[in-house]
Design a protein around this motif. Structure first.
Motif, mmCIF file in Angstrom:
data_model
loop_
_atom_site.group_PDB
_atom_site.id
_atom_site.type_symbol
_atom_site.label_atom_id
_atom_site.label_comp_id
_atom_site.label_asym_id
_atom_site.label_seq_id
_atom_site.Cartn_x
_atom_site.Cartn_y
_atom_site.Cartn_z
ATOM 1 N N VAL A 103 62.271 81.303 20.331
ATOM 2 C CA VAL A 103 62.684 80.244 20.999
ATOM 3 C C VAL A 103 63.191 80.632 22.410
ATOM 4 N N PRO A 104 62.006 80.245 23.138
ATOM 5 C CA PRO A 104 62.189 80.614 24.559
ATOM 6 C C PRO A 104 63.226 79.577 25.404
ATOM 7 N N SER A 105 64.038 80.161 26.436
ATOM 8 C CA SER A 105 64.944 79.371 27.347
ATOM 9 C C SER A 105 64.682 79.971 28.838
ATOM 10 N N ILE A 106 63.838 79.412 29.618
ATOM 11 C CA ILE A 106 63.452 80.214 30.851
ATOM 12 C C ILE A 106 63.840 79.274 32.118
ATOM 13 N N THR A 107 64.376 80.092 33.382
ATOM 14 C CA THR A 107 64.700 79.086 34.407
ATOM 15 C C THR A 107 63.887 79.879 35.595
ATOM 16 N N LEU A 108 63.401 79.150 36.344
ATOM 17 C CA LEU A 108 62.545 79.534 37.603
ATOM 18 C C LEU A 108 63.235 79.405 38.829
ATOM 19 N N HIS A 109 63.149 80.241 39.751
ATOM 20 C CA HIS A 109 63.822 80.254 41.052
ATOM 21 C C HIS A 109 62.636 80.400 42.006
#
Length: 303
Positions: free
Chosen positions: A231-237
């Motif tokens: 189960v993924p949780s990703i944040t891009l900057h």
């Protein structure tokens, strides 16, 4: 006995009135889907100058506040769209505009709803130049006789200097970075089909542990395997994004938490990413996508 029964019925009715929500719980998610689809269709109609689409979208009692502060009505809007073209206007247009909605938020309130989003307008001129403008829009929707329409609309133009620190953004950088952010949201929401639609048929995906994965079909197999295991949780900057003709790129840093389905343990990762886009049929699609994992990386120099 009749009086006693009436009292009990009245008490039960009062209890139901107190406990009944203002609107069904599942109606909220349905409203979000309906209005999001309605908004996307309207923006497509705006790009093709489809007057019938505007007529469906706006209510007759619309109050529309333009970004310059002037207000207008639906009658004025429809009159402008249906006005006959001037002589010689049958020639190909000197520019073509497309519109998309980013950062969409929908707040349902029964038969009313508020929709807020960032409008990205992209205009391709005949000389090859591309102009991008961003607006913050808020619309108030009402459902009458089962039909949703906009009764109030507010538009505010965003400044061109949109990056932190007041530095001028590269042309189209916010549009491209927003697509990357959308990818991250859809991936974290576990919508692999939606994510896959953002890739070109000949796209290539580079993963630290998989190497080169070529073609949408192979990328789809990889994504399905990954989503079935974690189960993924990703944040891009995003740190750099730019458009050049029909090509664009976005690069930056990411943080991701993966929850293993097998034992519910969590693993945290971080690194950098690069997405290369190509514009096809008015839509930006990913053609090259690369990640690296710096979580346990050790410096090569100075070891």
């Amino acid at each position: 006995m009749i009086r006693s029964t009436a009292v009990r019925v009245a008490a039960l009715a009062a209890l139901l009135l107190v406990s009944k929500p203002a609107f069904p719980q599942n109606d909220s998610s349905t409203t979000v889907r309906e209005l999001t689809a309605m908004l996307n269709q309207f923006l497509n109609d705006a790009g093709t100058n489809n007057a019938e689409g505007f007529d469906r979208f706006f209510a007759d009692d619309l109050i529309y506040t333009r970004s310059a502060g002037a207000t207008t009505t639906k009658a004025d809007i429809m009159r402008s769209m249906r006005a006959p073209r001037s002589a010689g206007s049958s020639a190909a247009p000197a520019s073509k505009s497309t519109y998309s909605a980013e950062d969409v938020t929908v707040h349902p309130y029964g038969d009313a709803a508020v929709v807020a989003f960032r409008l990205v307008g992209r205009t391709e001129h005949s000389n090859g130049e591309v102009e991008t403008a961003n607006y913050r829009n808020t619309g108030t929707f009402l459902r009458r006789d089962g039909k949703w329409q906009v009764v109030a609309w507010q538009s505010t133009k965003m400044p061109d200097s949109a990056q932190a620190g007041g530095a001028a953004a590269q042309p189209g950088s916010s549009e491209i970075a927003a697509i990357s952010e959308l990818w991250a949201r859809e991936w974290s929401a576990r919508h692999p089909d939606t994510v896959l639609a953002m890739y070109a048929d000949d796209a290539v995906f580079y993963a630290p542990d998989r190497g080169r994965v070529a073609g949408r079909a192979a990328i789809n197999d990889l994504f399905q395997q990954m989503q079935s295991a974690v189960v993924p949780s990703i944040t891009l900057h995003s740190t750099h994004a730019q458009i050049s003709g029909t090509m664009a790129y976005d690069s930056g840093n990411y943080e991701e938490t993966l929850t293993m389905k097998a034992d519910s343990t969590k693993r945290n990762f971080h690194g950098t990413y690069l997405m290369v886009f190509r514009r096809e049929a008015g839509k930006w699609l990913i053609v090259e996508h690369m990640w690296n994992d710096l979580t346990d990386a050790k410096p090569i120099v100075g070891q």
